[in-house]
Scaffold this active site. Structure first.
Site, PDB file in Angstrom:
ATOM      1  N   ASP A 174     -14.277   0.949   1.170  1.00 18.55           N
ATOM      2  CA  ASP A 174     -15.612   0.338   1.072  1.00 18.55           C
ATOM      3  C   ASP A 174     -16.598   1.347   0.469  1.00 18.55           C
ATOM      4  OD1 ASP A 174     -14.738  -2.032   2.717  1.00 18.55           O
ATOM      5  OD2 ASP A 174     -14.441  -0.424   4.159  1.00 18.55           O
ATOM      6  N   VAL A 204      -5.041   2.065   8.655  1.00 20.94           N
ATOM      7  CA  VAL A 204      -5.394   1.264   7.476  1.00 20.94           C
ATOM      8  C   VAL A 204      -5.175  -0.222   7.765  1.00 20.94           C
ATOM      9  CG1 VAL A 204      -4.784   0.807   5.052  1.00 20.94           C
ATOM     10  CG2 VAL A 204      -4.826   3.163   5.898  1.00 20.94           C
ATOM     11  N   GLY A 205      -4.125  -0.531   8.528  1.00 20.96           N
ATOM     12  CA  GLY A 205      -3.768  -1.931   8.820  1.00 20.96           C
ATOM     13  C   GLY A 205      -4.904  -2.651   9.523  1.00 20.96           C
ATOM     14  N   HIS A 244     -14.873  -2.484   9.196  1.00 26.35           N
ATOM     15  CA  HIS A 244     -14.264  -2.797   7.896  1.00 26.35           C
ATOM     16  C   HIS A 244     -14.030  -4.306   7.846  1.00 26.35           C
ATOM     17  CE1 HIS A 244     -11.839  -2.781   4.321  1.00 26.35           C
ATOM     18  NE2 HIS A 244     -10.845  -3.346   4.977  1.00 26.35           N
ATOM     19  N   ARG A 256      -2.540 -12.027   8.989  1.00 23.26           N
ATOM     20  CA  ARG A 256      -2.897 -13.309   9.598  1.00 23.26           C
ATOM     21  C   ARG A 256      -2.061 -14.417   8.946  1.00 23.26           C
ATOM     22  NH1 ARG A 256      -8.322 -15.876  11.192  1.00 23.26           N
ATOM     23  NH2 ARG A 256      -9.401 -14.060  10.399  1.00 23.26           N
ATOM     24  N   GLN A 309       2.486   2.289  19.249  1.00 27.07           N
ATOM     25  CA  GLN A 309       2.425   3.408  18.294  1.00 27.07           C
ATOM     26  C   GLN A 309       1.500   4.510  18.814  1.00 27.07           C
ATOM     27  OE1 GLN A 309       1.770   1.922  14.275  1.00 27.07           O
ATOM     28  NE2 GLN A 309       3.802   0.982  14.227  1.00 27.07           N
ATOM     29  N   ILE A 321       0.849  -1.194   0.000  1.00 28.09           N
ATOM     30  CA  ILE A 321       0.000   0.000   0.000  1.00 28.09           C
ATOM     31  C   ILE A 321       0.885   1.244   0.000  1.00 28.09           C
ATOM     32  CG2 ILE A 321      -1.664   1.354   1.350  1.00 28.09           C
ATOM     33  CD1 ILE A 321      -2.939  -1.270   2.243  1.00 28.09           C
TER      34      ILE A 321
HETATM   35  P1  NAD Z   1       2.298  -5.525   3.164  1.00 28.56           P
HETATM   36  O1  NAD Z   1       2.477  -6.821   3.861  1.00 28.56           O
HETATM   37  O2  NAD Z   1       2.683  -5.360   1.729  1.00 28.56           O
HETATM   38  O3  NAD Z   1       3.068  -4.378   3.976  1.00 28.56           O
HETATM   39  C1  NAD Z   1       2.954  -4.245   5.360  1.00 28.56           C
HETATM   40  C2  NAD Z   1       4.268  -3.659   5.845  1.00 28.56           C
HETATM   41  O4  NAD Z   1       4.106  -3.346   7.223  1.00 28.56           O
HETATM   42  C3  NAD Z   1       5.435  -4.634   5.748  1.00 28.56           C
HETATM   43  O5  NAD Z   1       6.492  -4.024   4.987  1.00 28.56           O
HETATM   44  C4  NAD Z   1       5.841  -4.862   7.200  1.00 28.56           C
HETATM   45  O6  NAD Z   1       7.238  -5.029   7.367  1.00 28.56           O
HETATM   46  C5  NAD Z   1       5.338  -3.573   7.837  1.00 28.56           C
HETATM   47  N1  NAD Z   1       5.168  -3.652   9.299  1.00 28.56           N
HETATM   48  C6  NAD Z   1       4.771  -4.704  10.046  1.00 28.56           C
HETATM   49  N2  NAD Z   1       4.794  -4.378  11.359  1.00 28.56           N
HETATM   50  C7  NAD Z   1       5.201  -3.095  11.430  1.00 28.56           C
HETATM   51  C8  NAD Z   1       5.433  -2.205  12.510  1.00 28.56           C
HETATM   52  N3  NAD Z   1       5.282  -2.584  13.773  1.00 28.56           N
HETATM   53  N4  NAD Z   1       5.854  -0.959  12.222  1.00 28.56           N
HETATM   54  C9  NAD Z   1       6.049  -0.565  10.953  1.00 28.56           C
HETATM   55  N5  NAD Z   1       5.860  -1.381   9.877  1.00 28.56           N
HETATM   56  C10 NAD Z   1       5.440  -2.618  10.125  1.00 28.56           C
HETATM   57  O7  NAD Z   1       0.764  -5.139   3.371  1.00 28.56           O
HETATM   58  P2  NAD Z   1      -0.117  -4.062   2.591  1.00 28.56           P
HETATM   59  O8  NAD Z   1      -0.686  -4.705   1.387  1.00 28.56           O
HETATM   60  O9  NAD Z   1       0.639  -2.786   2.461  1.00 28.56           O
HETATM   61  O10 NAD Z   1      -1.326  -3.893   3.643  1.00 28.56           O
HETATM   62  C11 NAD Z   1      -1.098  -3.304   4.901  1.00 28.56           C
HETATM   63  C12 NAD Z   1      -2.318  -3.478   5.791  1.00 28.56           C
HETATM   64  O11 NAD Z   1      -3.436  -2.795   5.248  1.00 28.56           O
HETATM   65  C13 NAD Z   1      -2.767  -4.928   5.978  1.00 28.56           C
HETATM   66  O12 NAD Z   1      -3.130  -5.084   7.335  1.00 28.56           O
HETATM   67  C14 NAD Z   1      -4.010  -5.014   5.102  1.00 28.56           C
HETATM   68  O13 NAD Z   1      -4.887  -6.022   5.549  1.00 28.56           O
HETATM   69  C15 NAD Z   1      -4.590  -3.650   5.321  1.00 28.56           C
HETATM   70  N6  NAD Z   1      -5.583  -3.186   4.348  1.00 28.56           N
HETATM   71  C16 NAD Z   1      -6.601  -2.410   4.821  1.00 28.56           C
HETATM   72  C17 NAD Z   1      -7.552  -1.925   3.953  1.00 28.56           C
HETATM   73  C18 NAD Z   1      -8.688  -1.043   4.438  1.00 28.56           C
HETATM   74  O14 NAD Z   1      -9.563  -0.731   3.615  1.00 28.56           O
HETATM   75  N7  NAD Z   1      -8.772  -0.625   5.693  1.00 28.56           N
HETATM   76  C19 NAD Z   1      -7.473  -2.232   2.599  1.00 28.56           C
HETATM   77  C20 NAD Z   1      -6.419  -3.010   2.137  1.00 28.56           C
HETATM   78  C21 NAD Z   1      -5.478  -3.489   3.036  1.00 28.56           C
HETATM   79  C1  LMR Z   2      -9.662  -4.875   1.641  1.00 34.71           C
HETATM   80  O1  LMR Z   2     -10.748  -4.421   1.994  1.00 34.71           O
HETATM   81  O2  LMR Z   2      -9.292  -4.895   0.443  1.00 34.71           O
HETATM   82  C2  LMR Z   2      -8.744  -5.471   2.664  1.00 34.71           C
HETATM   83  O3  LMR Z   2      -9.025  -4.968   3.938  1.00 34.71           O
HETATM   84  C3  LMR Z   2      -8.890  -6.958   2.617  1.00 34.71           C
HETATM   85  C4  LMR Z   2      -7.928  -7.674   3.508  1.00 34.71           C
HETATM   86  O4  LMR Z   2      -8.387  -8.564   4.247  1.00 34.71           O
HETATM   87  O5  LMR Z   2      -6.724  -7.366   3.490  1.00 34.71           O
END
Ligand code: NAD
Ligand code: LMR
Length: 328
Positions: free
Chosen positions: A160, A130-131, A188, A93, A113, A17
């Protein structure tokens, strides 16, 4: 350019992201074309090298608004003086992990954090989580920063919301720009409630133009399960669309929502619409002067009530689980 740079912290900076997000922030898409930004990238020690690679590419973009980049694995450094904190990095997960394990692992990230934000962030700090699980991670961060106004902690349901707009637009063959007042309620997660009850197309209600069966059998599950569908299709979770939604969220927070429309944001409930106080739940909101305001006095029919209650019940369960783990 004489404006003072805004400091933006992005966690998970080496992730997918962030790779889409950082370049848009540097280009001015989030804070506007006249606002310089200083980026702070937080990663875990093993991924700092990869974050440095992303920073090299940011340098190579020669963005006129980019006033500097710092990379760190120390939350205290990352959040020192920050104005906008985008908490993207989370523990995904893994095999054999239960929901409680995931909440616990993320508590270990979002608790410290939150504490680091309280200790060092700027007085005007605004936080977007976001995470995943985003709502409860935001709750954990917020509860670990009790001196920061609770409303500064939000979680992202804008993706969403955007998915709902796009799906509605295709179904009624009306451009997204002519749609308004779609709402995402709750978590979410798959229990979220995408609500068209108050939605407008060119200023007139859409609810009478769409079939009940389409809403219940296609629209709601289609939006709620879109994240899983993307994972299945890409082999990885949504990244560019999630980054784009994060940009939209912060832009609207800072610059305001358009007149006669609202958006969806998960924020600590003030008890509105029967959502227990403090739960980080998605609501219809407007923004002006840099503050979200929950849209008041909407009529909630029996179908909507049931859907909202179901998603809020899931949030209450998540809160009870993290309480039991001693994370809040
Ligand atoms: P990714 O695995 O590509 O990147 C996550 C990064 O976070 C990794 O580089 C990891 O090293 C880093 N990380 C882990 N723990 C950390 C910490 N304590 N401090 C700093 N960095 C840390 O994942 P992504 O595709 O970028 O997705 C990130 C998150 O966003 C996931 O939890 C995903 O489920 C979530 N997400 C949320 C939404 C939403 O709509 N809310 C949508 C898509 C994804
Ligand atoms: C999304 O809505 O695309 C993500 O939150 C889905 C996921 O579980 O990473």
């Amino acid at each position: 350019m004489s404006r003072t740079p805004v400091t933006v912290t992005v966690t998970g900076a080496a992730g997918q992201i962030a790779y889409a997000l950082l370049f848009r922030i540097a280009a001015g898409d989030m804070l506007g074309p006249d606002q310089p930004v200083r980026l702070r990238l937080l990663e875990i020690p093993q991924a700092v090298g990869a974050a440095e690679g992303t920073a090299m590419e940011l340098d190579d973009g020669a963005f006129p608004l980019l006033a500097g980049i710092d990379i760190t694995d120390d939350a205290a450094v990352a959040f020192d003086g920050t104005n906008i904190a985008l908490l993207v990095g989370a523990r995904p997960r893994g095999p054999g992990m239960e929901r409680g394990d995931l909440l616990e692992a993320n508590g270990g990230i979002f608790g410290p954090q939150g504490a680091a934000i309280q200790a060092g962030a700027a007085d005007d700090v605004r936080v977007l989580v976001v995470g995943n699980p985003a709502n409860t991670n935001a709750l954990i961060a917020q509860r670990n920063a009790p001196d920061v106004p609770a409303g500064r902690f939000t979680a992202m349901t804008r993706l969403d919301h955007n998915r709902a707009l796009s799906r509605l637009s295709a179904h009624i063959e009306t451009p997204v720009s002519d749609l308004a007042r779609v709402t995402i309620w709750g978590n979410h997660s798959a229990t979220q409630y995408p609500d068209l009850t108050h939605a407008l197309a060119n200023g007139t209600p859409v609810i009478n133009r769409v079939d009940r069966s389409w809403i219940e059998q296609e629209f709601i599950p289609g939006v709620a399960r879109r994240g899983a569908a993307i994972i299945e299709a890409r082999g990885a979770s949504s990244a560019a669309s999630a980054a784009s939604a994060a940009i939209d969220h912060v832009r609207d927070w800072v610059q305001g929502t358009p007149p006669n429309d609202w958006t969806s944001v998960a924020l600590p409930s003030d008890g509105s619409y029967g959502v227990p106080e403090g739960l980080v739940s998605s609501f219809p909101v407007t923004s002006s002067g840099g503050e979200w305001r929950i849209v008041p006095d909407l009529e909630i029919d029996a179908f909507s009530r049931e859907r909202i209650d179901a998603s809020v019940a899931e949030l209450a369960e998540e809160r009870a689980a993290v309480e039991q783990l001693g994370l809040i």
